[in-house]
Scaffold this active site. Sequence first.
Site, mmCIF file in Angstrom:
data_model
loop_
_atom_site.group_PDB
_atom_site.id
_atom_site.type_symbol
_atom_site.label_atom_id
_atom_site.label_comp_id
_atom_site.label_asym_id
_atom_site.label_seq_id
_atom_site.Cartn_x
_atom_site.Cartn_y
_atom_site.Cartn_z
ATOM 1 C CG HIS A 1 40.868 -8.871 52.697
ATOM 2 N ND1 HIS A 1 40.705 -9.858 51.766
ATOM 3 C CD2 HIS A 1 42.212 -8.625 52.745
ATOM 4 C CE1 HIS A 1 41.875 -10.208 51.265
ATOM 5 N NE2 HIS A 1 42.809 -9.473 51.848
ATOM 6 C CG ASP B 247 43.426 -8.489 47.730
ATOM 7 O OD1 ASP B 247 42.582 -8.720 46.849
ATOM 8 O OD2 ASP B 247 44.504 -9.111 47.811
ATOM 9 C CG ASP B 248 42.779 -3.015 52.353
ATOM 10 O OD1 ASP B 248 43.408 -4.089 52.369
ATOM 11 O OD2 ASP B 248 43.217 -1.963 52.835
ATOM 12 C CG PHE B 249 35.573 -3.476 48.218
ATOM 13 C CD1 PHE B 249 34.624 -2.674 48.824
ATOM 14 C CD2 PHE B 249 35.152 -4.411 47.277
ATOM 15 C CE1 PHE B 249 33.275 -2.799 48.507
ATOM 16 C CE2 PHE B 249 33.808 -4.551 46.952
ATOM 17 C CZ PHE B 249 32.864 -3.740 47.565
ATOM 18 C CG ASP C 95 50.748 -12.943 39.844
ATOM 19 O OD1 ASP C 95 49.650 -13.019 40.411
ATOM 20 O OD2 ASP C 95 51.755 -13.589 40.195
ATOM 21 C CB ALA C 96 52.391 -11.070 43.097
ATOM 22 C CB VAL C 97 53.386 -5.295 41.098
ATOM 23 C CG1 VAL C 97 52.661 -5.578 39.801
ATOM 24 C CG2 VAL C 97 52.504 -4.533 42.064
ATOM 25 C CD GLU D 207 47.852 -10.581 43.142
ATOM 26 O OE1 GLU D 207 47.348 -11.287 44.034
ATOM 27 O OE2 GLU D 207 48.695 -11.017 42.331
ATOM 28 C CG HIS E 272 42.760 -16.414 40.536
ATOM 29 N ND1 HIS E 272 43.021 -15.091 40.234
ATOM 30 C CD2 HIS E 272 43.950 -16.930 40.954
ATOM 31 C CE1 HIS E 272 44.290 -14.829 40.450
ATOM 32 N NE2 HIS E 272 44.893 -15.912 40.891
ATOM 33 C CG ASP E 273 45.030 -15.057 44.225
ATOM 34 O OD1 ASP E 273 45.563 -16.167 44.028
ATOM 35 O OD2 ASP E 273 45.555 -13.985 43.888
#
Length: 581
Positions: free
Chosen positions: A310, A306-308, A244-246, A281, A378-379
Amino acid sequence: MQFEVWAPQAGRVTLQCDGDTRALERDPERAGWWRCEADARDGSRYGFALDDGPVRPDPRSRRQPDGPDGLSAVVDHERYEWRARWRGRPLPGAVLYEMHVGTYTREGTLDAAAERLGHLAELGVTHVQLMPLCPFPGTHGWGYEGVSLWAVHEPYGGPEALKRFVDRAHELGLGVVLDVVHNHFGPSGNYLPVFGPYLTDRHHTPWGAAVNLDAPGSDEVRAFLVGSALAWLRDYRIDGLRLDAVHALVDTRALHFLEELSTAVDALAAEVDRPLFLVAESDLNDPRLITSRDEGGLGLHAQWNDDFHHALHTTLTGESQGYYADFARAPLAGLAKTLTGGYFHDGTYSSFRERHHGRPLDRTRVAGHRLLGYSQTHDQVGNRAQGDRLSSMVSPGLLACAAALTLTAPFTPMLFMGEEWAAGTPWQFFTDHTDPELADAVRRGRRREFAAHGWKEEDVPDPQDPATRDRSCLDWSEPEREPHARVLAWYRQLLALRHEQPDLTDPDLADTKVAYDEERRWVAFRRGDVLVAVNLAPEPAALSLGVPHARVLAAWEPVETPGADGVVHVPGESGVVLLQE
């Protein structure tokens, strides 16, 4: 058995085990460590007291039968008899399915989820990615506020239930990935700072003080995190971890924690002779994360992209708020850029961040499977004010387009549970904090956050209301009726094609060729001999693919084979997959 605990600042440590109390002695070979021998068996309850203070659970507890505030319990991992003969499933060629155990079924347990794994095997995914399982206060929550990083949330079924789940998944040929949180600890039931410098005020995160990765005492904190990660992979036969959120793992040491972790995981994979992998992530858009250690990278095996998401979400919905603003100017151009280059922000200016962001990814060196592509997570669902899924925003045809793009793209695809049948249930943010003050603070914070974006307070679901969780549970009657059944059949067809057509799992990012029309709202791309065309406009589109001999492999709406001119006629809000012959 031997009990041990790291408590470098304590002057006296005692063990309470099954009602008996025993003093621990300093370990002469490991600074800050205490140890003792005591009679115990599987299920024995125990805890540690520092300097005659209250008894606290073991930081390395394998089980918390009464929740984060209760005593720990001994777990004998040798007691479980594994059924499945499992050699593992590697990441290349995989399709992941993100699952929240507490809402995948109404029962909200690992055993209940295991009974539904046959659905995923038939669907065609290869790995189940479980959201965090570490203990947290109360019964229901997302799981990102865990405090015992070696234990399994008891309301889900505890350690034995996780083993049964993994065993059943492996019997069905499914790998299991677990989401782990190393970047912060939950605020409630967190006794780690009592034992040692697990946190540092040198750095700060959105969740408060940072985990201590580079300050005094950080050697043991890093070993704590690495040990927890290896325990999931070894003791529970998990196949991979999602980190999570590295980007919130602040580490100024020359050897970054993530490199240390990836080295340890690769060594364990060699030891157990099965593939193990780490998926990060990250919003850094830094290819060094997924570059091998031999080439100067950190050696993680993949990352969420996430770019894909968005670019795809903006293309489908037209939303332009927040971070979508960067993609809204020309969403199809953004989608095309991610399909060919991985990142959208590769050193470009981000209006959302008000600075340049990312760096280029070398397509000749980074395999496509190292990026995860998805239309929902989920986010991206749960962090909307009302937890509304894509199915509540766009038509079934556009959902089919999203599936076609995601499941034929050059990335490792990932689905969010229920997406495969266009679930009509929302997935909202819910908590079950037992501390009234914390519960009220979360409730007020959630409403204040969305009020800033124009939402009325009464329209934001109360995270503490049990009905919020109940609304978020999947409705397993939906796949049996329309339009859900048709969407499910489409996902199954696309996933079958992904496994049947080698070009769809080709790792060469540079081999993807894309064409698009921003105004007419269509995009087409080619991967080897496979061509994908998606028409997002309501009107039919005639697309010149330049391929006169192509066979239709799958189509959301009926599509005729292209004629000699190589033109394919795609109905509105529909997609088609073809094979050049």
